[in-house]
Every structure is written in C-alpha cells, then in structure tokens.
Design a protein around this motif. Structure first.
Motif, PDB file in Angstrom:
ATOM      1  N   TRP A  52      -0.327  -6.216   3.278  1.00 60.54           N
ATOM      2  CA  TRP A  52      -1.142  -7.010   4.539  1.00 60.54           C
ATOM      3  C   TRP A  52      -2.419  -6.112   5.094  1.00 60.54           C
ATOM      4  O   TRP A  52      -3.474  -6.706   5.321  1.00 60.54           O
ATOM      5  N   ASP A  53      -2.106  -4.892   5.009  1.00 56.34           N
ATOM      6  CA  ASP A  53      -3.327  -3.903   5.445  1.00 56.34           C
ATOM      7  C   ASP A  53      -4.292  -4.057   4.286  1.00 56.34           C
ATOM      8  O   ASP A  53      -5.594  -4.046   4.898  1.00 56.34           O
ATOM      9  N   LEU A  54      -3.982  -4.259   3.312  1.00 51.73           N
ATOM     10  CA  LEU A  54      -5.122  -4.548   2.212  1.00 51.73           C
ATOM     11  C   LEU A  54      -5.854  -5.638   2.404  1.00 51.73           C
ATOM     12  O   LEU A  54      -6.831  -5.749   2.243  1.00 51.73           O
ATOM     13  N   VAL A  55      -4.999  -6.966   2.980  1.00 57.00           N
ATOM     14  CA  VAL A  55      -5.606  -8.019   3.152  1.00 57.00           C
ATOM     15  C   VAL A  55      -6.574  -7.989   4.029  1.00 57.00           C
ATOM     16  O   VAL A  55      -7.692  -8.463   3.876  1.00 57.00           O
ATOM     17  N   SER A  56      -6.163  -7.310   5.198  1.00 58.19           N
ATOM     18  CA  SER A  56      -7.349  -7.165   6.183  1.00 58.19           C
ATOM     19  C   SER A  56      -8.542  -6.347   5.936  1.00 58.19           C
ATOM     20  O   SER A  56      -9.683  -6.708   6.473  1.00 58.19           O
ATOM     21  N   THR A  57      -8.756  -5.463   4.827  1.00 56.84           N
ATOM     22  CA  THR A  57      -9.789  -4.820   4.523  1.00 56.84           C
ATOM     23  C   THR A  57     -10.453  -5.271   3.372  1.00 56.84           C
ATOM     24  O   THR A  57     -11.567  -5.165   3.155  1.00 56.84           O
ATOM     25  N   LYS A  58      -9.928  -6.457   2.791  1.00 59.33           N
ATOM     26  CA  LYS A  58     -10.393  -7.153   1.620  1.00 59.33           C
ATOM     27  C   LYS A  58     -10.701  -8.564   2.032  1.00 59.33           C
ATOM     28  O   LYS A  58     -10.890  -9.622   1.137  1.00 59.33           O
ATOM     29  N   SER A  59     -10.467  -9.065   3.258  1.00 60.87           N
ATOM     30  CA  SER A  59     -10.451 -10.392   3.747  1.00 60.87           C
ATOM     31  C   SER A  59     -11.726 -11.215   3.138  1.00 60.87           C
ATOM     32  O   SER A  59     -11.524 -12.518   3.174  1.00 60.87           O
ATOM     33  N   THR A  60     -12.806 -10.695   2.980  1.00 60.67           N
ATOM     34  CA  THR A  60     -14.097 -11.252   2.571  1.00 60.67           C
ATOM     35  C   THR A  60     -14.116 -11.351   1.103  1.00 60.67           C
ATOM     36  O   THR A  60     -15.110 -11.991   0.556  1.00 60.67           O
ATOM     37  N   LYS A  61     -13.337 -10.844   0.372  1.00 59.55           N
ATOM     38  CA  LYS A  61     -13.287 -10.702  -1.082  1.00 59.55           C
ATOM     39  C   LYS A  61     -12.367 -11.935  -1.756  1.00 59.55           C
ATOM     40  O   LYS A  61     -12.463 -12.069  -2.892  1.00 59.55           O
ATOM     41  N   PHE A  62     -11.515 -12.514  -0.914  1.00 62.37           N
ATOM     42  CA  PHE A  62     -10.549 -13.441  -1.355  1.00 62.37           C
ATOM     43  C   PHE A  62     -11.332 -14.951  -1.505  1.00 62.37           C
ATOM     44  O   PHE A  62     -12.350 -15.412  -0.921  1.00 62.37           O
ATOM     45  N   LEU A  63     -10.920 -15.334  -2.949  1.00 60.87           N
ATOM     46  CA  LEU A  63     -11.487 -16.938  -3.067  1.00 60.87           C
ATOM     47  C   LEU A  63     -10.859 -17.883  -2.141  1.00 60.87           C
ATOM     48  O   LEU A  63     -10.058 -17.603  -1.411  1.00 60.87           O
TER      49      LEU A  63
END
Length: 127
Positions: A52-63
C-alpha cells in the motif's frame, strides 16, 4: 478455494520474497500482490503495508483499471493503514479521472467491463 492456497507457510514465504523485491515491482505487479492477498483472505500486515505504501508512491502510474481495482480493495485494508494513508483514495480517484479524460482525448475507448465495474463501485464508494 484450494486448501493449499491457504497454507500459511506458503503465504509467509511469498510475503518474505515479495518484500525483498518490492522495489522492482511495477504498478501492475503491486495491484496483483494486493489483490492476491485479498482474494486469499490472508493476513500479511507487513506485506500489505509495504505494497500500500508503494501504491501511494506510484498513484499516478496506475492505469484506469488498476486505479479502480485498488479503490475496490481499499475498504478491506487495515484500519491503521487507512489512518496512515488517508489521502490515498482521493489520489486514486483523481488518477482514475485523469486517465479516463486523457484517454477520451486520445480516442481511447474504455472497455464495457471497466464502465460496468465503475458503475457498480460508485454506490459502494459513497457508503
């Protein structure tokens, strides 16, 4: 569900290995790990927290589809995680909106499945 899929030793090993390699995971892989933990009904707090921490750092990279999948998983995240990352759902919604708007400008057509899932998720998101 197959009993072998619920084997705690297997999930412990998978969690340990994924934590050791988490920096190499691309955005779709992060979604897969969290979805796998959720689908397996497995309590791996350290692994879930790291991803979930990775999600927060990559939130703009998700389709768009990945952002929606994460938004669907978020209600089942641990309460401490929700307190630590309170803005994450809003960031994912903004990214989802951005992806759909940019896609429509570039003549991208969202799949019927994406629209159906989005319409199903909207009422849940308001609860």
């Amino acid at each position: 569900c197959d009993a072998r899929a619920r084997n705690p030793l297997m999930w412990e090993a998978l969690g340990r290995e994924s934590l050791a390699r988490k920096s190499a995971f691309a955005a779709p892989d992060v979604v897969r790990v969290l979805a796998g933990l959720d689908a397996g009904g497995v309590a791996q707090p350290e692994t879930a927290r790291a991803f979930w921490d990775l999600v927060s750092t990559k939130s703009t990279k998700f389709l768009a589809e990945e952002s929606l999948a994460l938004l669907q998983l978020w209600p089942r995240a641990d309460r401490p995680m929700k307190r630590e990352l309170p803005s994450l759902p809003n960031e994912l919604v903004q990214n989802l909106r951005y992806r759909i708007e940019q896609g429509s400008r570039n003549r991208w057509q969202a799949s019927a499945d994406l629209w159906a899932e989005l319409f199903e998720w909207l009422p849940e998101s308001r609860a």
